[in-house]
Design a protein around this motif. Structure first.
Motif, PDB file in Angstrom:
ATOM      1  N   VAL A 181      -2.673  25.901  -4.994  1.00  0.00           N
ATOM      2  CA  VAL A 181      -2.978  25.999  -3.564  1.00  0.00           C
ATOM      3  C   VAL A 181      -2.066  25.071  -2.758  1.00  0.00           C
ATOM      4  O   VAL A 181      -1.492  25.467  -1.734  1.00  0.00           O
ATOM      5  N   GLN A 182      -1.922  23.840  -3.227  1.00  0.00           N
ATOM      6  CA  GLN A 182      -1.049  22.887  -2.527  1.00  0.00           C
ATOM      7  C   GLN A 182       0.370  23.434  -2.416  1.00  0.00           C
ATOM      8  O   GLN A 182       1.000  23.352  -1.353  1.00  0.00           O
ATOM      9  N   LEU A 184       1.438  26.535  -2.609  1.00  0.00           N
ATOM     10  CA  LEU A 184       1.568  27.740  -1.779  1.00  0.00           C
ATOM     11  C   LEU A 184       1.646  27.363  -0.298  1.00  0.00           C
ATOM     12  O   LEU A 184       2.418  27.947   0.456  1.00  0.00           O
ATOM     13  N   PHE A 185       0.845  26.380   0.110  1.00  0.00           N
ATOM     14  CA  PHE A 185       0.856  25.999   1.521  1.00  0.00           C
ATOM     15  C   PHE A 185       2.050  25.121   1.870  1.00  0.00           C
ATOM     16  O   PHE A 185       2.531  25.163   3.002  1.00  0.00           O
ATOM     17  N   ALA A 186       2.513  24.318   0.933  1.00  0.00           N
ATOM     18  CA  ALA A 186       3.605  23.395   1.237  1.00  0.00           C
ATOM     19  C   ALA A 186       4.694  23.488   0.170  1.00  0.00           C
ATOM     20  O   ALA A 186       4.919  22.548  -0.583  1.00  0.00           O
TER      21      ALA A 186
END
Lengths: 206, 206
Positions: A181-182, A184-186
């Motif tokens: 998740v981290q 994918l967003f950044a």
């Protein structure tokens, strides 16, 4: 001999690729019969032939996701397997655990696209008890596989026996899911090298 | 003196509570003007007065989520703060880090509902560059706050100085994000006590 069947299969492949492209670009929130039809330059009417309603389209999309994930190449795990004779034990343990986890991370654009769709599926899955149960079962099986590699590493003396393999596996899976998740967003803050570094730091602390 | 303004505010609260209930039950995939209107026993026409389109409703929903998260009680962090005089340093460090992370986990039904909506928001956020950037910034700020607590714990000698606080914070955040997802899908396998146990095991390994 069976041209009709061949046409049918070709059309199914076309549908599943269109669904995949819609999911990769717009997520489950953008998955509509209209969007898939537009992606195929087909009519919405043709699509209702395949999917009588939104839920049928959703179930199909999750199925496409599952098959694509099962079929995708796993370079890290394969390179570990190539390093030993199958069954000799040398391809098991910590190296295999690391390889399996690396293959789950969005290290390449292809894997990022597939992970983006998995993460996107959590919204619809959490809203539907049946889909939620299927996802829960999927993650449970994945924890079991991870626990197998952890147990191998413990047997080989590479990991401490202090905690049960199942506990270690649950924690490892949590860490990897969150890192996905981290990243994918950044993606700029979590390039492939940093993802691998964070994973290695985590494994070293075990 | 300003009854019109009071009515307006009351209506806004009613709208934001209806949006929250729709999100908690159906996720972002089920968030439509029609669903919110039904939840309020209002007409879709009234809702279009507030939200000219789907994206406006989405942006509003993320705003409601953000405000609710900022305003929610944080029992674990508050109990740590109550244990010392503010500013004396005793309320910082590892105990505070642990409390802040516990407050982020779905340990209670209220927190599970709010986390379910956050996880659900990832699908729509990843499909929209602007929303994705806002989420990325949110998680970056959260890592910064975590890094502050890690640095305190390092100063107090409770955590090793081997790794920079920012690296530890990134790993800790990943672990907690993943644990949230695991617990939402398998609340039976990840009851509150096990979530806390996994977190404590993780912190102990640092």
């Amino acid at each position: 001999m069976t041209p009709a069947r061949g046409d049918h299969d070709a059309r199914r492949i076309e549908v599943s690729e269109a669904v995949w492209r819609v999911l990769a670009e717009r997520g489950f929130g953008g998955l509509t019969l209209r969007a898939v039809a537009a992606e195929m330059s087909a009519t919405t009417g043709l699509l209702t032939h395949y999917f009588p309603n939104k839920r049928a389209l959703l179930a199909y999309a999750l199925d496409v996701l599952e098959r694509r994930t099962a079929d995708r190449p796993r370079p890290a795990a394969e390179s570990v397997l190539a390093g030993g004779t199958p069954g000799d034990g040398a391809v098991a343990g910590l190296a295999m655990l690391r390889a399996v986890l690396l293959d789950a991370l969005p290290l390449t654009p292809e894997n990022a696209a597939s992970n983006r769709i998995w993460v996107g599926s959590w919204d619809v899955a959490l809203a539907d008890p049946e889909l939620a149960a299927e996802h829960a079962e999927r993650y449970r099986r994945s924890r079991e596989r991870i626990a197998g590699h952890v147990a191998d590493a413990q047997r080989l003396g590479e990991l401490s026996l202090e905690k049960p393999a199942e506990e270690v596996a649950a924690a490892v899976q949590g860490f990897v899911l969150g890192l996905v998740v981290q990243a994918l967003f950044a993606p700029g803050e979590f390039p492939a090298a940093r993802q691998a570094e964070l994973l290695d730091g985590y494994l070293a602390a075990l």
